[in-house]
Scaffold this motif. Sequence first.
Motif, PDB file in Angstrom:
ATOM      1  N   GLN A  58      35.671  12.237  86.800  1.00  9.60           N
ATOM      2  CA  GLN A  58      34.781  11.793  85.717  1.00  9.60           C
ATOM      3  C   GLN A  58      35.207  10.620  85.181  1.00  9.60           C
ATOM      4  O   GLN A  58      34.476   9.697  84.846  1.00  9.60           O
ATOM      5  CB  GLN A  58      34.643  12.869  84.550  1.00  9.60           C
ATOM      6  CG  GLN A  58      33.682  12.739  83.550  1.00  9.60           C
ATOM      7  CD  GLN A  58      33.596  13.774  82.641  1.00  9.60           C
ATOM      8  OE1 GLN A  58      34.244  14.820  82.664  1.00  9.60           O
ATOM      9  NE2 GLN A  58      32.980  13.740  81.620  1.00  9.60           N
ATOM     10  N   ILE A  59      36.491  10.486  85.109  1.00 17.25           N
ATOM     11  CA  ILE A  59      37.144   9.227  84.663  1.00 17.25           C
ATOM     12  C   ILE A  59      36.535   7.987  85.515  1.00 17.25           C
ATOM     13  O   ILE A  59      36.186   6.815  84.954  1.00 17.25           O
ATOM     14  CB  ILE A  59      38.791   9.310  84.400  1.00 17.25           C
ATOM     15  CG1 ILE A  59      39.079  10.502  83.373  1.00 17.25           C
ATOM     16  CG2 ILE A  59      39.157   7.952  84.033  1.00 17.25           C
ATOM     17  CD1 ILE A  59      40.623  10.532  83.214  1.00 17.25           C
ATOM     18  N   VAL A 108      34.167   8.119  87.540  1.00 16.27           N
ATOM     19  CA  VAL A 108      32.832   7.652  87.387  1.00 16.27           C
ATOM     20  C   VAL A 108      32.476   6.893  86.264  1.00 16.27           C
ATOM     21  O   VAL A 108      31.836   6.047  86.352  1.00 16.27           O
ATOM     22  CB  VAL A 108      31.942   8.898  87.632  1.00 16.27           C
ATOM     23  CG1 VAL A 108      30.571   8.789  87.366  1.00 16.27           C
ATOM     24  CG2 VAL A 108      32.257   9.556  88.900  1.00 16.27           C
ATOM     25  N   ASN A 109      32.930   7.178  85.302  1.00 18.99           N
ATOM     26  CA  ASN A 109      32.602   6.488  83.988  1.00 18.99           C
ATOM     27  C   ASN A 109      33.097   5.115  84.027  1.00 18.99           C
ATOM     28  O   ASN A 109      32.347   4.424  83.287  1.00 18.99           O
ATOM     29  CB  ASN A 109      33.268   7.266  82.578  1.00 18.99           C
ATOM     30  CG  ASN A 109      32.577   8.567  82.506  1.00 18.99           C
ATOM     31  OD1 ASN A 109      31.512   8.643  82.940  1.00 18.99           O
ATOM     32  ND2 ASN A 109      33.449   9.575  81.922  1.00 18.99           N
ATOM     33  N   MET A 110      34.153   4.840  84.423  1.00 21.99           N
ATOM     34  CA  MET A 110      34.709   3.557  84.622  1.00 21.99           C
ATOM     35  C   MET A 110      33.924   2.519  85.544  1.00 21.99           C
ATOM     36  O   MET A 110      33.417   1.354  85.353  1.00 21.99           O
ATOM     37  CB  MET A 110      36.318   3.281  85.202  1.00 21.99           C
ATOM     38  CG  MET A 110      37.294   4.017  84.272  1.00 21.99           C
ATOM     39  SD  MET A 110      38.865   4.154  85.015  1.00 21.99           S
ATOM     40  CE  MET A 110      39.078   2.183  85.500  1.00 21.99           C
ATOM     41  N   VAL A 129      30.412   3.192  86.245  1.00 23.64           N
ATOM     42  CA  VAL A 129      29.364   2.927  85.404  1.00 23.64           C
ATOM     43  C   VAL A 129      29.548   1.781  84.433  1.00 23.64           C
ATOM     44  O   VAL A 129      28.585   1.003  84.288  1.00 23.64           O
ATOM     45  CB  VAL A 129      28.871   4.356  85.151  1.00 23.64           C
ATOM     46  CG1 VAL A 129      27.435   4.101  84.213  1.00 23.64           C
ATOM     47  CG2 VAL A 129      28.533   5.215  86.268  1.00 23.64           C
ATOM     48  N   THR A 130      30.639   1.826  83.771  1.00 25.26           N
ATOM     49  CA  THR A 130      30.703   0.852  82.542  1.00 25.26           C
ATOM     50  C   THR A 130      30.941  -0.637  83.089  1.00 25.26           C
ATOM     51  O   THR A 130      30.292  -1.576  82.744  1.00 25.26           O
ATOM     52  CB  THR A 130      31.962   1.413  81.825  1.00 25.26           C
ATOM     53  OG1 THR A 130      31.847   2.692  81.206  1.00 25.26           O
ATOM     54  CG2 THR A 130      32.144   0.399  80.613  1.00 25.26           C
ATOM     55  N   ASN A 166      21.751   8.286  82.621  1.00 27.44           N
ATOM     56  CA  ASN A 166      22.497   9.383  82.386  1.00 27.44           C
ATOM     57  C   ASN A 166      22.315  10.637  83.462  1.00 27.44           C
ATOM     58  O   ASN A 166      23.276  11.219  83.819  1.00 27.44           O
ATOM     59  CB  ASN A 166      22.088   9.871  81.179  1.00 27.44           C
ATOM     60  CG  ASN A 166      22.822   9.157  80.068  1.00 27.44           C
ATOM     61  OD1 ASN A 166      23.645   8.485  80.056  1.00 27.44           O
ATOM     62  ND2 ASN A 166      22.167   9.141  78.838  1.00 27.44           N
ATOM     63  N   ILE A 174      24.488   9.316  86.382  1.00 23.97           N
ATOM     64  CA  ILE A 174      25.851   9.866  86.112  1.00 23.97           C
ATOM     65  C   ILE A 174      25.924  11.400  86.592  1.00 23.97           C
ATOM     66  O   ILE A 174      27.009  11.843  87.236  1.00 23.97           O
ATOM     67  CB  ILE A 174      26.079   9.401  84.656  1.00 23.97           C
ATOM     68  CG1 ILE A 174      26.188   7.786  84.776  1.00 23.97           C
ATOM     69  CG2 ILE A 174      27.834   9.864  84.552  1.00 23.97           C
ATOM     70  CD1 ILE A 174      26.511   7.411  83.531  1.00 23.97           C
ATOM     71  N   LEU A 190      28.409  13.284  89.153  1.00 22.70           N
ATOM     72  CA  LEU A 190      29.343  14.322  88.864  1.00 22.70           C
ATOM     73  C   LEU A 190      29.309  15.474  89.356  1.00 22.70           C
ATOM     74  O   LEU A 190      29.932  16.246  89.504  1.00 22.70           O
ATOM     75  CB  LEU A 190      29.204  14.456  87.019  1.00 22.70           C
ATOM     76  CG  LEU A 190      29.810  13.114  86.419  1.00 22.70           C
ATOM     77  CD1 LEU A 190      29.764  13.538  84.846  1.00 22.70           C
ATOM     78  CD2 LEU A 190      31.150  13.067  86.342  1.00 22.70           C
ATOM     79  N   GLN A 198      31.851  20.760  88.162  1.00 22.68           N
ATOM     80  CA  GLN A 198      30.812  20.569  87.375  1.00 22.68           C
ATOM     81  C   GLN A 198      29.409  21.417  87.963  1.00 22.68           C
ATOM     82  O   GLN A 198      28.806  21.846  86.845  1.00 22.68           O
ATOM     83  CB  GLN A 198      30.334  19.028  87.724  1.00 22.68           C
ATOM     84  CG  GLN A 198      29.089  18.451  86.842  1.00 22.68           C
ATOM     85  CD  GLN A 198      29.386  18.281  85.264  1.00 22.68           C
ATOM     86  OE1 GLN A 198      30.529  18.071  85.021  1.00 22.68           O
ATOM     87  NE2 GLN A 198      28.504  19.001  84.526  1.00 22.68           N
TER      88      GLN A 198
END
Length: 334
Positions: A224-225, A227-229, A231-232, A250, A253, A257, A263
């Motif tokens: 998850q970390i 993926v968020n990095m 996408v950011t 969203n 994402i 996930l 998940q």
Amino acid sequence: MKGIINALDNNASVRDEKQQNPFWILVRKEVAGHIRSWRFIILLVLVVLTFWGATAVAMNNIKDTVAKVKDLESLFLYLKILTTTEGTLPPFHVFLNFLGPLLGISLGFDAINSEQQNGTLTRIMAQPIYRDNLLLSKFVSSLLLVGTLLLALSLLMVGGGMLLTGVMIEVEELIRILCFMLLCTVYVGFWLGLSILLSIVFKQASTSALTAIGIWLFFTVFYQIVVNMVVTMLTSGSGELTQMQVMHLNEIILNILRLAPSQLYADATTTLLMPSVRSLGPVTMEQMAGAIPSPLSIRDSLLIVWPQLTGLLAATLLCFAFSYYLFMRREIRT
């Protein structure tokens, strides 16, 4: 006369043993080996203590709720036992998200390589036994143990709830709890299939165990970390996004996930144990307009979680198919 009867009984027992399927003989051997091992006993104690702690906290809260609420049919009492928490301990389905992979990995990380290191694999294959029977027995025996354990815990939870509250369980609640236990068994089965695959790939049991734990930690903690990095970084220079673009982002994402088994398990258990959950993705205000705030039926909840369940089943079958392919091509005489 007694001697003839005893001789006939002995001949009948020998004939029955010869007619038995070698697959079920291997399954019984694996089940007996797991039950007698300290590894399974320690995991069993850990799961039971976790279940007891989570349900004890939930039942203390629910006893007060039962005394205040008159309409118990809409309360979903036994589902709240699995989902209610005080904050000191997470609910049981969250605990299983953490303990399930460890249970599956511990039962399968040395399924094949330990047999080969001990020299028992060659002796087993010298018998009139097919290789696929041996591999399938490793998988089925562990799943039987896990399924039996989860079913026993669910029945204990239902019985304890009846004794403490005096409220009979509804049919829909029972179906949801059984579907939840089936989903947990499939979730553990994925990690079991993955660990058996790694036990075939690697010759050392310690290497296969560390690799399986590393994969579990990546999907549970770091995926998850990452993926968020990513996408950011991709959206940092795009300026202000509209509402539809934010919802679309969203949704992307969330779909990425869902490549993680944890998940898929979390989405499915949330829908099964919380009938008020109507969607697993972002919902606009226009979509919420006119929606009746009532719990979903078991059929509608199963339709929502069907993609998650099929995803876990497909991943489990894929791991087992790779295991089957590698094991059938392996040279076991050396």
